[in-house]
Structures are given as structure tokens and as C-alpha cells.
Design a protein around this motif. Structure first.
Motif, PDB file in Angstrom:
ATOM      1  N   PRO A  74       0.728  -1.268   0.028  1.00 18.12           N
ATOM      2  CA  PRO A  74       0.099   0.088   0.088  1.00 18.12           C
ATOM      3  C   PRO A  74       0.782   1.209  -0.012  1.00 18.12           C
ATOM      4  N   GLU A  75       2.008   1.385   0.750  1.00 21.04           N
ATOM      5  CA  GLU A  75       2.670   2.399   1.058  1.00 21.04           C
ATOM      6  C   GLU A  75       3.622   2.821  -0.439  1.00 21.04           C
ATOM      7  N   LEU A  76       3.584   1.608  -0.985  1.00 14.06           N
ATOM      8  CA  LEU A  76       4.196   2.060  -2.666  1.00 14.06           C
ATOM      9  C   LEU A  76       3.244   2.078  -3.632  1.00 14.06           C
ATOM     10  N   GLU A  77       2.145   1.491  -3.502  1.00 13.11           N
ATOM     11  CA  GLU A  77       1.099   1.700  -4.437  1.00 13.11           C
ATOM     12  C   GLU A  77       0.456   3.261  -4.736  1.00 13.11           C
ATOM     13  N   ARG A  78       0.502   3.688  -3.408  1.00 12.48           N
ATOM     14  CA  ARG A  78      -0.033   5.182  -3.254  1.00 12.48           C
ATOM     15  C   ARG A  78       0.792   6.270  -4.096  1.00 12.48           C
ATOM     16  N   ILE A  79       2.205   5.819  -4.248  1.00  9.89           N
ATOM     17  CA  ILE A  79       3.109   6.350  -4.880  1.00  9.89           C
ATOM     18  C   ILE A  79       2.978   6.032  -6.376  1.00  9.89           C
ATOM     19  N   PHE A  80       3.134   5.094  -6.627  1.00  9.31           N
ATOM     20  CA  PHE A  80       3.546   4.364  -7.946  1.00  9.31           C
ATOM     21  C   PHE A  80       2.349   4.089  -8.693  1.00  9.31           C
ATOM     22  N   ALA A  81       1.245   3.908  -8.368  1.00 10.28           N
ATOM     23  CA  ALA A  81      -0.158   3.589  -9.164  1.00 10.28           C
ATOM     24  C   ALA A  81      -0.472   4.981  -9.982  1.00 10.28           C
ATOM     25  N   PRO A  82      -0.458   5.890  -9.195  1.00 11.77           N
ATOM     26  CA  PRO A  82      -1.001   7.516  -9.773  1.00 11.77           C
ATOM     27  C   PRO A  82       0.667   7.755 -10.590  1.00 11.77           C
ATOM     28  N   LEU A  83       1.443   7.699 -10.507  1.00 13.13           N
ATOM     29  CA  LEU A  83       2.681   7.823 -11.386  1.00 13.13           C
ATOM     30  C   LEU A  83       2.690   6.756 -12.517  1.00 13.13           C
ATOM     31  N   ALA A  84       2.345   5.708 -12.543  1.00 14.94           N
ATOM     32  CA  ALA A  84       2.274   4.907 -13.755  1.00 14.94           C
ATOM     33  C   ALA A  84       1.299   5.397 -14.735  1.00 14.94           C
ATOM     34  N   ARG A  85       0.046   5.764 -14.060  1.00  8.18           N
ATOM     35  CA  ARG A  85      -1.005   6.158 -14.897  1.00  8.18           C
ATOM     36  C   ARG A  85      -0.375   7.688 -15.717  1.00  8.18           C
ATOM     37  N   THR A  86       0.046   8.673 -14.922  1.00 13.86           N
ATOM     38  CA  THR A  86       0.521   9.697 -15.508  1.00 13.86           C
ATOM     39  C   THR A  86       1.609   9.452 -16.478  1.00 13.86           C
ATOM     40  N   ILE A  87       2.566   8.715 -16.027  1.00 16.03           N
ATOM     41  CA  ILE A  87       3.898   8.460 -17.254  1.00 16.03           C
ATOM     42  C   ILE A  87       3.029   7.888 -18.532  1.00 16.03           C
ATOM     43  N   ALA A  88       2.127   6.937 -18.490  1.00 15.31           N
ATOM     44  CA  ALA A  88       1.536   6.307 -19.717  1.00 15.31           C
ATOM     45  C   ALA A  88       0.559   7.337 -20.468  1.00 15.31           C
ATOM     46  N   ARG A  89      -0.271   7.977 -19.517  1.00 15.11           N
ATOM     47  CA  ARG A  89      -1.181   9.209 -20.124  1.00 15.11           C
ATOM     48  C   ARG A  89      -0.342  10.241 -21.031  1.00 15.11           C
ATOM     49  N   HIS A  90       0.978  10.687 -20.387  1.00 10.74           N
ATOM     50  CA  HIS A  90       1.662  11.900 -20.991  1.00 10.74           C
ATOM     51  C   HIS A  90       2.971  11.407 -21.723  1.00 10.74           C
ATOM     52  N   GLN A  91       3.002  10.123 -21.645  1.00 12.67           N
ATOM     53  CA  GLN A  91       4.104   9.544 -22.578  1.00 12.67           C
ATOM     54  C   GLN A  91       5.506  10.259 -22.088  1.00 12.67           C
ATOM     55  N   LEU A  92       5.575  10.116 -20.658  1.00 14.67           N
ATOM     56  CA  LEU A  92       6.844  10.673 -20.102  1.00 14.67           C
ATOM     57  C   LEU A  92       7.822   9.592 -20.245  1.00 14.67           C
ATOM     58  N   PRO A  93       9.224  10.029 -20.245  1.00 12.08           N
ATOM     59  CA  PRO A  93      10.319   9.221 -20.271  1.00 12.08           C
ATOM     60  C   PRO A  93      10.510   8.817 -19.038  1.00 12.08           C
ATOM     61  N   ILE A  94      10.805   7.439 -18.660  1.00 11.80           N
ATOM     62  CA  ILE A  94      11.085   6.845 -17.551  1.00 11.80           C
ATOM     63  C   ILE A  94      12.576   7.277 -16.968  1.00 11.80           C
ATOM     64  N   THR A  95      13.447   7.563 -17.800  1.00 12.60           N
ATOM     65  CA  THR A  95      14.924   7.929 -17.421  1.00 12.60           C
ATOM     66  C   THR A  95      15.017   8.894 -16.398  1.00 12.60           C
ATOM     67  N   PRO A  96      14.424  10.189 -16.488  1.00 15.23           N
ATOM     68  CA  PRO A  96      14.468  11.193 -15.430  1.00 15.23           C
ATOM     69  C   PRO A  96      14.057  10.549 -13.910  1.00 15.23           C
ATOM     70  N   PHE A  97      13.107   9.642 -13.918  1.00 20.41           N
ATOM     71  CA  PHE A  97      12.996   9.335 -12.654  1.00 20.41           C
ATOM     72  C   PHE A  97      13.918   8.220 -11.982  1.00 20.41           C
ATOM     73  N   PHE A  98      14.489   7.514 -12.862  1.00 17.96           N
ATOM     74  CA  PHE A  98      15.990   6.686 -12.391  1.00 17.96           C
ATOM     75  C   PHE A  98      16.949   7.638 -12.005  1.00 17.96           C
ATOM     76  N   ASP A  99      16.993   8.856 -12.891  1.00 16.68           N
ATOM     77  CA  ASP A  99      18.207   9.877 -12.581  1.00 16.68           C
ATOM     78  C   ASP A  99      17.994  10.585 -11.090  1.00 16.68           C
ATOM     79  N   LEU A 100      16.771  10.856 -10.768  1.00 16.95           N
ATOM     80  CA  LEU A 100      16.344  11.368  -9.642  1.00 16.95           C
ATOM     81  C   LEU A 100      16.843  10.399  -8.701  1.00 16.95           C
TER      82      LEU A 100
END
Length: 274
Positions: A74-100
Motif C-alpha cells: 500500500p505505501e508503494l502503491e500510493r506513490i507508483f499507481a498514480p505515477l504509472a498512470r501519469t507516465i502512460a497518459r503523458h508519454q513521459l520518459p522513464i529515465t528522469p525518474f531513475f536519474d532522480l
């Protein structure tokens, strides 16, 4: 997610178009949570790195199955479920998240920087990815825009370092490059004792001027982006510049007079931005 930390700059402010406030909040939630793992509490270094490794695993899951919402604790899903939707909806690159994430991991193990290029390398991963993600959200990620965004983001990161010298010292961190400290005759004993020597003021004046030049070099981006997005960025740039002014006005005494933006500062920033 409440913005109750000590940053000076707004997150998903009302100046942003309503359609982007949710995605910005999703990105912020991820970055804030990972940064807190690296910085806050009394966990051991091994525990911090293990928790950040969980974030890395979730990012890999999103990258391996784009468009899907990963199931996690739950503590991870609260962060990554909406993030996954945002990445998919806006076609965001994944590399900046790894860089952070790599920058947050570095915060756990690296507490000193030998020179300015080393510090810039850290900023390239701790700050610049946020600006790049914003450009992708705005559909404005051209090479010129990315270059100027990087200058703004690195400049803002440096502003935070110079105003937070005392806070970072309490965390056993020094972001002032060793080479610059040596050249100006400032030691870590001076930091510990909060000595406002001529050497300290010269060192800080050098850092402030260099950071101001960096912000100005990226400022044309804020004038080029249209509407409220451009105004939002102009406010952020002017916020960084205003903090630098306040550092100067207090005689570089960031030990006992940490600069913060107050109502009058916000009025000045808005006037300059308009």
C-alpha cells in the motif's frame, strides 16, 4: 500530498493549467517520498538504500510494462499507481525518474564534493530531471528548451544549497565544493563555528554571482513558454533570484538568517514576472 517541507518554491500552483496539476503532484509525490527516505528519520544507510532499491524495482516494473499499473504494498502503491498512470497518459520518459533516484542514493553515501563539476553532475540528476519532465508535460521538450531548463533547475538547486548551508551541515553534508573553499581560505571548522569572516563572504559572493548567471542563462525559456506556464516559470526563476538577493542583503549570514520568501518578496516576484 502536503507540501510541508522547507522548500521555497510552489508545487502544482494555481498558475499551472488544471490539467497538469495532477500529473505534477504525482511526480512530486514520487520525488518527495524518495528524497525523504534519503534525508529524514534515523534509519541506517543500509536501510535507506534498501528502501530506495524498492523504488528502483517499481520503476523497472513500470518501464517493462508501460501502460499498466503495478501492484505493490500500500505505501508503494500510493506513490507508483498514480505515477504509472501519469507516465502512460503523458508519454513521459522513464529515465528522469531513475536519474532522480540515483541522486537520492548518492545523498546517502556522498556528503562532500571536491569541485564544481562534481556538484553539477549531482544537480544534473537531482534537479534537472524535474525540469525535463515538466517540458514533456508541456509538450515543449526541444533541445534548446532542455538546455535552458537544465540551467534553471541547476540554478535553483544551487540556491537551495547556499541558503541551507547550516541545515545541510547538521545533516553532515557540505555542498560547497572543496576546491572553492580552499581557494577562498574557508574550512569546515568555519562552517561548524558559523564564522562570518571576510573569506566566507567572498566565497558566498562568488557562489551567488555564479548561480545568478546560471539562472539568467536559462531565463529566456520562461519568456518563450506561453501563457500561465511561462508565468509560472518566470515566478520560479524570480524566486531563485530573490533568494540570492536576500543572501546578499543579510551579509551572507545564512547561518543565523536563512533567507525565506515572505509576502513582500512574492509581490516583488510577481511584479518582475509580469
Amino acid at each position: 500530498m502536503a507540501v510541508d517541507h522547507y522548500e521555497n518554491f510552489p508545487v502544482a500552483s494555481l498558475l499551472l493549467p488544471a490539467r497538469l496539476r495532477g500529473p505534477v503532484a504525482d511526480i512530486y509525490r514520487y520525488a518527495r517520498a524518495a528524497d525523504d527516505i534519503a534525508d529524514e528519520g534515523d534509519a541506517s544507510d543500509a536501510e535507506r538504500l534498501a528502501r530506495l532499491a524498492e523504488f528502483r524495482a517499481e520503476l523497472h516494473r513500470i518501464g517493462a510494462e508501460p501502460g499498466t499499473v503495478p501492484e505493490a504494498r500500500p505505501e508503494l502503491e500510493r506513490i507508483f499507481a498514480p505515477l504509472a498512470r501519469t507516465i502512460a497518459r503523458h508519454q513521459l520518459p522513464i529515465t528522469p525518474f531513475f536519474d532522480l533516484l540515483s541522486a537520492f542514493e548518492q545523498d546517502v553515501t556522498v556528503h562532500r564534493y571536491d569541485d564544481y563539476p562534481q556538484l553539477l553532475d549531482y544537480c544534473a540528476r537531482s534537479a534537472n530531471p524535474v525540469g525535463r519532465l515538466m517540458l514533456h508535460l508541456f509538450q515543449a521538450a526541444t533541445p534548446e528548451n532542455i538546455e535552458q531548463s537544465d540551467a534553471v533547475c541547476t540554478g535553483l538547486q544551487l540556491v537551495n544549497f547556499w541558503q541551507d548551508v547550516r541545515i545541510d551541515w547538521r545533516k553532515r553534508r557540505v555542498y560547497l565544493p572543496r576546491a572553492d573553499m580552499t581557494r577562498h581560505g574557508v574550512t569546515e571548522d568555519d562552517l561548524a563555528a558559523c564564522r562570518l569572516t571576510p573569506a566566507w563572504r567572498a566565497l558566498m559572493a562568488f557562489q551567488v554571482e555564479r548561480t545568478r548567471a546560471l539562472l539568467h542563462s536559462g531565463a529566456p525559456l520562461a519568456r518563450r513558454l506561453p501563457g500561465r506556464i511561462g508565468l509560472e516559470l518566470r515566478m520560479v526563476v524570480n524566486g531563485g533570484l530573490r533568494i540570492l538577493e536576500r543572501i546578499e542583503h543579510c551579509g551572507y549570514d545564512v547561518f543565523m538568517n536563512r533567507p525565506q520568501l515572505r509576502a513582500r518578496d512574492w509581490a516583488i516576484m510577481l511584479w518582475r514576472s509580469i
